[in-house]
Enzyme design. Structure first.
Site, PDB file in Angstrom:
ATOM      1  N   GLN A  97      -7.063   0.439 -11.269  1.00 48.60           N
ATOM      2  CA  GLN A  97      -6.047  -0.418 -11.880  1.00 48.60           C
ATOM      3  C   GLN A  97      -5.698  -1.533 -10.906  1.00 48.60           C
ATOM      4  O   GLN A  97      -5.596  -1.293  -9.704  1.00 48.60           O
ATOM      5  CB  GLN A  97      -4.811   0.380 -12.299  1.00 48.60           C
ATOM      6  CG  GLN A  97      -4.054   1.047 -11.166  1.00 48.60           C
ATOM      7  CD  GLN A  97      -2.836   0.262 -10.701  1.00 48.60           C
ATOM      8  OE1 GLN A  97      -2.751  -0.935 -10.960  1.00 48.60           O
ATOM      9  NE2 GLN A  97      -1.930   0.920 -10.024  1.00 48.60           N
ATOM     10  N   SER A 109      -1.233  -5.321  -8.015  1.00 44.98           N
ATOM     11  CA  SER A 109      -0.716  -5.992  -6.827  1.00 44.98           C
ATOM     12  C   SER A 109      -1.582  -7.170  -6.393  1.00 44.98           C
ATOM     13  O   SER A 109      -2.809  -7.139  -6.503  1.00 44.98           O
ATOM     14  CB  SER A 109      -0.601  -5.008  -5.661  1.00 44.98           C
ATOM     15  OG  SER A 109       0.330  -3.996  -5.957  1.00 44.98           O
ATOM     16  N   GLU A 125       1.499   6.400 -13.741  1.00 49.60           N
ATOM     17  CA  GLU A 125       1.151   6.539 -12.330  1.00 49.60           C
ATOM     18  C   GLU A 125       2.197   7.369 -11.598  1.00 49.60           C
ATOM     19  O   GLU A 125       1.862   8.231 -10.777  1.00 49.60           O
ATOM     20  CB  GLU A 125       1.016   5.169 -11.668  1.00 49.60           C
ATOM     21  CG  GLU A 125       0.653   5.255 -10.192  1.00 49.60           C
ATOM     22  CD  GLU A 125       0.410   3.899  -9.546  1.00 49.60           C
ATOM     23  OE1 GLU A 125      -0.111   3.868  -8.416  1.00 49.60           O
ATOM     24  OE2 GLU A 125       0.754   2.873 -10.166  1.00 49.60           O
ATOM     25  N   GLU A 141      12.210   1.645  -2.646  1.00 49.21           N
ATOM     26  CA  GLU A 141      13.325   0.768  -3.031  1.00 49.21           C
ATOM     27  C   GLU A 141      13.271   0.444  -4.523  1.00 49.21           C
ATOM     28  O   GLU A 141      14.309   0.431  -5.219  1.00 49.21           O
ATOM     29  CB  GLU A 141      13.281  -0.515  -2.197  1.00 49.21           C
ATOM     30  CG  GLU A 141      13.583  -0.324  -0.716  1.00 49.21           C
ATOM     31  CD  GLU A 141      12.442   0.283   0.067  1.00 49.21           C
ATOM     32  OE1 GLU A 141      12.676   0.751   1.195  1.00 49.21           O
ATOM     33  OE2 GLU A 141      11.297   0.288  -0.452  1.00 49.21           O
TER      34      GLU A 141
END
Length: 394
Positions: free
Chosen positions: A115, A118, A233, A360
């Protein structure tokens, strides 16, 4: 119930018939395992329609398969993305033509999928991605770059999110595409890690042409699909096998402590029980998440709970493992039975707080979508993507 009991026995018989790997299974051994599982009517295809290469059974059967295989050596580490993310996305959003073309080989392990989200300028803020998709007659032309793509160098196909309309706001104008990773126009550069492995890759697209019908889902729904895929995921990472309560990190710690004699130290035993308790809690979260999937629901934001907790456990595990391993955590001799394992464990633990969305990001999702806390202010709301100063845009 008799059917489920019979299926459980079939799963056990299959697993008992498989040769046990000498150590961590090789990629070839994993491929052979999935091919055999598919032929036997078990494996990754259990809950998927038979017309698309699956076994045509239920999610209850799939749960049994997951429970059984957890009692045997892990054979699918390099197929987590293929089977845990790409396969359910293809099943949920693919056309019948796409499913017939791709799902049988995907299920059987004949093809490996990756996949691609990013980019150098779009990590946690994936919606800032700049890879372009332009329609030219009966083809999409892809140009851009992806990074940190797991196993791209071994994959035959991949799912990629690209921007097809820069005049829309950044979360719109995105679509998801099926890409041939071995086609002209695709350049893959493995990223060499400090331990000599190359698990991640940079991927460059230069006028890559793909068929028009390799668009997955509807046009301009790429962010919706990317979010759904990230949920899968996080379940794959945070829920593990998802069958029952398992504690793989505790088991590793126990092996380290027993081999080194540290098991006799009461402080070490206390630390180990912390990991034991944390992994038990994580497993219970995973069971709840899998129960939602069994009911036919796409994973929701609750998947971030298991994913985040898995990262917290990995960080804690790393601290304890390095204390137990001592000097062998940085160097070892050839006859050390655990030689190199502590180093690999340490290296992987850092990725656990990044892959599938950083810690985060998970905390933001949990605060916003689980706890209902106010969202952080967005300065790019309502602004066309081409007018934003992100990535390489000026």
């Amino acid at each position: 119930m008799d059917d489920l009991n019979d299926f459980r026995q079939r799963c056990i018989d299959f697993m008992e018939s498989q040769p046990a790997p000498a150590g961590a299974p090789t990629f070839e051994e994993s491929c052979a395992f999935h091919a055999a599982a598919s032929a036997a009517g078990v494996g990754a295809g259990v809950p998927y329609p038979a017309e698309f290469g699956g076994a045509g059974l239920t999610n209850a059967h799939d749960k049994i398969w997951r429970e059984v295989k957890e009692n045997y050596p892990m054979m699918e580490s390099e197929f987590v993305i293929s089977h845990g993310m790409c396969l359910p996305m293809m099943n949920d959003h693919g056309t019948d033509e796409q499913k017939r073309q791709f799902m049988p080989d995907l299920i059987s392990g004949k093809t490996l999928w990756c996949q691609m989200f990013s980019e150098p300028g779009a990590g946690s803020d994936v919606a800032s991605l700049q890879t372009k998709a332009e329609l030219d007659g009966d083809e999409w032309i892809i140009n851009g770059q992806k990074v940190w793509t797991t196993l791209a160098h071994k994959s035959q196909f991949g799912l990629c999110v690209a921007r097809n309309d820069a005049d829309q706001v950044k979360h719109a104008g995105l679509s998801m595409f099926i890409l041939d990773m071995q086609a002209p126009g695709v350049e893959i550069r493995p990223i060499n890690q400090i331990n000599g492995e190359s698990h991640f890759n940079e991927v460059f697209f230069t006028d890559l042409a793909i068929p028009k019908n390799w668009l997955l889902g509807e046009l301009n729904t790429g962010w919706k699909l990317a979010t759904a895929m990230l949920m899968y995921e996080r379940v794959a990472i945070g829920a593990g096998g998802g069958g029952g309560i398992n504690r793989p990190m505790y088991d590793q710690l126990h092996n380290y402590a027993t081999a080194s004699g540290a098991i006799n130290n009461p402080v070490v035993r206390d630390q180990m029980m912390q990991v034991y308790s944390m992994e038990t809690t994580k497993a219970l979260i995973a069971m709840r998440t899998r129960a939602e999937m069994k009911a036919g629901n796409t994973p929701g934001p609750g998947g971030s709970l298991g994913k985040l907790y898995g990262s917290v456990i990995a960080w804690r595990m790393r601290e304890i493992a390095l204390q137990i391993a001592g000097m062998s955590s940085v160097a070892w001799v050839d006859d050390d039975p655990h030689g190199g394992s502590a180093q690999s464990l340490t290296l992987r633990s850092f990725a656990s707080g990044i892959a599938g969305g950083t810690d985060e990001i998970q905390r933001n999702i949990i605060g916003d979508r689980v706890l209902g806390l106010p969202r952080e202010p967005a300065v790019d709301k309502g602004v066309a993507f081409r007018d934003l100063k992100v990535g390489t845009q000026t």
